[in-house]
Design a protein around this motif. Structure first.
Motif, PDB file in Angstrom:
ATOM      1  N   VAL A 274       0.835  -1.201   0.000  1.00 45.97           N
ATOM      2  CA  VAL A 274       0.000   0.000   0.000  1.00 45.97           C
ATOM      3  C   VAL A 274       0.871   1.254   0.000  1.00 45.97           C
ATOM      4  N   LEU A 275       1.926   1.264   0.815  1.00 40.50           N
ATOM      5  CA  LEU A 275       2.806   2.431   0.896  1.00 40.50           C
ATOM      6  C   LEU A 275       3.541   2.667  -0.424  1.00 40.50           C
ATOM      7  N   ILE A 280       3.844   6.053  -5.550  1.00 41.63           N
ATOM      8  CA  ILE A 280       3.786   6.154  -7.017  1.00 41.63           C
ATOM      9  C   ILE A 280       2.653   7.090  -7.446  1.00 41.63           C
ATOM     10  N   LEU A 281       1.465   6.906  -6.874  1.00 40.34           N
ATOM     11  CA  LEU A 281       0.318   7.744  -7.246  1.00 40.34           C
ATOM     12  C   LEU A 281       0.502   9.187  -6.791  1.00 40.34           C
ATOM     13  N   SER A 282       1.116   9.388  -5.622  1.00 40.76           N
ATOM     14  CA  SER A 282       1.365  10.753  -5.141  1.00 40.76           C
ATOM     15  C   SER A 282       2.291  11.503  -6.085  1.00 40.76           C
ATOM     16  N   ALA A 283       3.350  10.826  -6.527  1.00 44.11           N
ATOM     17  CA  ALA A 283       4.291  11.452  -7.448  1.00 44.11           C
ATOM     18  C   ALA A 283       3.608  11.811  -8.764  1.00 44.11           C
ATOM     19  N   VAL A 397       8.952  21.275  -7.075  1.00 40.98           N
ATOM     20  CA  VAL A 397      10.047  21.015  -6.135  1.00 40.98           C
ATOM     21  C   VAL A 397       9.639  19.926  -5.146  1.00 40.98           C
ATOM     22  N   THR A 398       8.387  19.995  -4.662  1.00 37.21           N
ATOM     23  CA  THR A 398       7.883  19.008  -3.706  1.00 37.21           C
ATOM     24  C   THR A 398       7.779  17.616  -4.326  1.00 37.21           C
ATOM     25  N   LEU A 399       7.634  17.541  -5.629  1.00 36.10           N
ATOM     26  CA  LEU A 399       7.532  16.266  -6.337  1.00 36.10           C
ATOM     27  C   LEU A 399       8.726  15.348  -6.070  1.00 36.10           C
ATOM     28  N   VAL A 400       9.894  15.925  -5.784  1.00 31.88           N
ATOM     29  CA  VAL A 400      11.094  15.119  -5.526  1.00 31.88           C
ATOM     30  C   VAL A 400      10.873  14.174  -4.340  1.00 31.88           C
ATOM     31  N   ILE A 401      10.073  14.606  -3.355  1.00 28.12           N
ATOM     32  CA  ILE A 401       9.904  13.821  -2.121  1.00 28.12           C
ATOM     33  C   ILE A 401       9.211  12.483  -2.380  1.00 28.12           C
ATOM     34  N   PRO A 402       8.017  12.434  -3.036  1.00 30.29           N
ATOM     35  CA  PRO A 402       7.435  11.109  -3.287  1.00 30.29           C
ATOM     36  C   PRO A 402       8.262  10.245  -4.227  1.00 30.29           C
ATOM     37  N   ILE A 403       9.086  10.853  -5.085  1.00 31.47           N
ATOM     38  CA  ILE A 403       9.964  10.050  -5.938  1.00 31.47           C
ATOM     39  C   ILE A 403      10.990   9.303  -5.067  1.00 31.47           C
ATOM     40  N   ILE A 404      11.533   9.990  -4.070  1.00 27.65           N
ATOM     41  CA  ILE A 404      12.455   9.332  -3.126  1.00 27.65           C
ATOM     42  C   ILE A 404      11.723   8.236  -2.350  1.00 27.65           C
ATOM     43  N   ILE A 406       9.291   6.386  -3.365  1.00 28.42           N
ATOM     44  CA  ILE A 406       9.092   5.203  -4.224  1.00 28.42           C
ATOM     45  C   ILE A 406      10.264   4.239  -4.047  1.00 28.42           C
ATOM     46  N   VAL A 407      11.476   4.778  -4.051  1.00 30.43           N
ATOM     47  CA  VAL A 407      12.671   3.952  -3.869  1.00 30.43           C
ATOM     48  C   VAL A 407      12.695   3.344  -2.463  1.00 30.43           C
ATOM     49  N   ALA A 408      12.405   4.175  -1.460  1.00 32.32           N
ATOM     50  CA  ALA A 408      12.456   3.704  -0.067  1.00 32.32           C
ATOM     51  C   ALA A 408      11.428   2.609   0.194  1.00 32.32           C
ATOM     52  N   PHE A 409      10.180   2.822  -0.234  1.00 32.83           N
ATOM     53  CA  PHE A 409       9.135   1.839   0.033  1.00 32.83           C
ATOM     54  C   PHE A 409       9.268   0.602  -0.857  1.00 32.83           C
ATOM     55  N   GLY A 410       9.902   0.769  -2.029  1.00 33.90           N
ATOM     56  CA  GLY A 410      10.197  -0.400  -2.854  1.00 33.90           C
ATOM     57  C   GLY A 410      11.149  -1.331  -2.121  1.00 33.90           C
ATOM     58  N   GLY A 411      12.195  -0.750  -1.514  1.00 33.50           N
ATOM     59  CA  GLY A 411      13.127  -1.552  -0.725  1.00 33.50           C
ATOM     60  C   GLY A 411      12.457  -2.180   0.484  1.00 33.50           C
TER      61      GLY A 411
END
Length: 429
Positions: A274-275, A280-283, A397-404, A406-411
């Motif tokens: 879910v996270l 992904i959807l937030s970004a 600029v805020t878009l960078v945060i959900p992109i990060i 995606i990587v964190a929650f993928g791991g």
């Protein structure tokens, strides 16, 4: 002997969270009006808005440390008093010589009340529904976007019929009095950690674990993505669309529906799935909001709403289920981390927003002169155009945060899947 009434406690908790969210929704809707009436800059508005976010972690962290000792009931009575004081002071702002300090102090009171509600109600919900924590926390937290929907629609319709912002703020008094009355008359259980006999040493060890620290840091990003964007959306999109406040209502409405049906989704996908999907959807939603216009902004709001729906309650539910020894303190440190991050980010972005506007004004122009220019003047038109550029740039600029994230929650997804598989093999051995 205490007669615990889980249903009544849950209803009162939802009403308390409704007041919390009304404070966000109504303040987001009237922020522009407050800026005009009291001659506040974008930086001053950001400081006032940010006060709610750092008042929250101040209360939620203190509450997390003392809730096991003093009980959840005393904390919620304190929340009731702080909410009432904050609302009354906000309404009284025009009677002071300066608008900044009454709004600052009243927002601090309301922020502390909101944090105290979270400090007591999150462990309360986890305690009275021990076998269904993540789902019930989602049901509880649907009242946050629910209150934002109600608050933003109240602002919109009250503005349409010409009723002022003071009446809009005053509407919060009714649910405040109701939840205060309910909590005063109900009996409360002890927290889940106290009931289980988990020692303080075990609790502190659990919040120092790598998994907790990882989730603690991720909470910075999930909270900023959801709460900064929602609180500032009307200002950021003010000169891109005339329906900025309705976009906020739409986003929050999607959150309400999503959290209402959280049970089957969380059980089918797992909290980590879910996270990841949420990030992904937030970004995608933020990308569309920063680049789209017209009706596509409503599509972007729906996608963004789907993305942020499960962030907050699922983060808390994950910690409560996977690091149960952390107890109420663990949940409250998570909430405090999120709100603290939003407060810092909001203040920083307020100054950044002013700087972007200044760069897009004619050479030699002063920001204050153009901000206070008469409606219909060349200066006012130039200021509006600069705002139309600044808002989407802040979103990008805020878009960078959900992109990060995606990587964190993928791991995290693959880590938890491997850990659960290993635990299952050990149990079957």
């Amino acid at each position: 002997m205490k007669q615990i009434q889980p249903r009544s406690l849950f209803v009162a908790s939802c009403l308390a969270l409704l007041v919390t969210s009304l404070s966000f929704g109504i303040r987001a809707g009237i922020l522009g009006q407050l800026g005009v009436q009291f001659h506040l800059s974008g930086q001053e508005l950001a400081v006032i808005t940010g006060t709610a976010f750092w008042g929250f972690p101040l209360a939620v962290v203190i509450g997390g440390f003392i809730v096991d000792a003093i009980g959840m009931k005393r904390l919620l009575v304190a929340a009731f008093v702080l909410h009432l004081l904050g609302i009354i002071l906000t309404i009284s702002t025009p009677y002071f010589s300066s608008g900044f300090w009454p709004l600052f102090i009243s927002t601090l009171f309301i922020g502390m009340a909101n944090g105290t509600v979270e400090a007591a109600c999150n462990p309360l919900v986890a305690t009275i529904f021990p076998d269904n924590k993540t789902t019930k926390l989602n049901h509880f937290h649907l009242w946050f976007p629910g209150g934002i929907v109600v608050g933003t629609l109240l602002v919109f319709f009250f503005n349409e019929i010409g009723l002022g912002w003071q009446l809009q703020v005053a509407t919060m008094i009714i649910p405040t009095l109701i939840y205060g009355y309910l909590f005063l008359r109900l009996d409360f259980p002890v927290t889940e950690r106290v009931a289980a006999g988990v020692s303080n040493k075990q609790m502190y060890r659990s919040i120092a674990s790598p998994l907790f620290l990882f989730m603690f840091i991720c909470m910075f990003g999930t909270a900023i993505t959801e709460l900064f964007t929602n609180q500032w959306i009307e200002i950021l999109l003010k000169n891109v669309t005339t329906y900025g406040i309705l976009i906020l209502a739409l986003t929050a409405g999607v959150q309400v529906l999503g959290r209402a049906v959280a049970g089957p989704i969380v059980h089918r996908m797992s909290p980590t799935g879910v996270l990841l999907g949420s990030a992904i959807l937030s970004a995608l939603g933020l990308y569309l909001m920063g680049s789209a216009s017209g009706n596509m902004l409503f599509v972007a709001a729906i996608i963004f709403g789907m993305g942020i729906t499960y962030f907050w309650p699922t983060m808390l539910g994950f910690v409560s289920e996977n690091i149960p020894e952390s107890g109420a303190l663990g949940m409250n440190l998570m909430g405090g981390a999120g709100m603290f991050a939003v407060s810092i980010y909001t203040i920083f972005m307020g100054g950044f927003y002013d700087n972007i506007i200044a760069k897009n004004l004619p050479a030699g122009a002063t920001l204050d002169a153009y901000r206070s220019a008469a409606a219909g003047s060349t200066e006012a038109a130039a200021f509006a155009q600069a705002q139309a550029v600044a808002g989407p740039e802040i979103i990008n600029v805020t878009l960078v945060i959900p992109i990060i994230l995606i990587v964190a929650f993928g791991g995290l997804f693959f880590y938890m899947r491997g850990r659960n598989k290993q635990q299952l093999q050990t149990a079957n051995a």
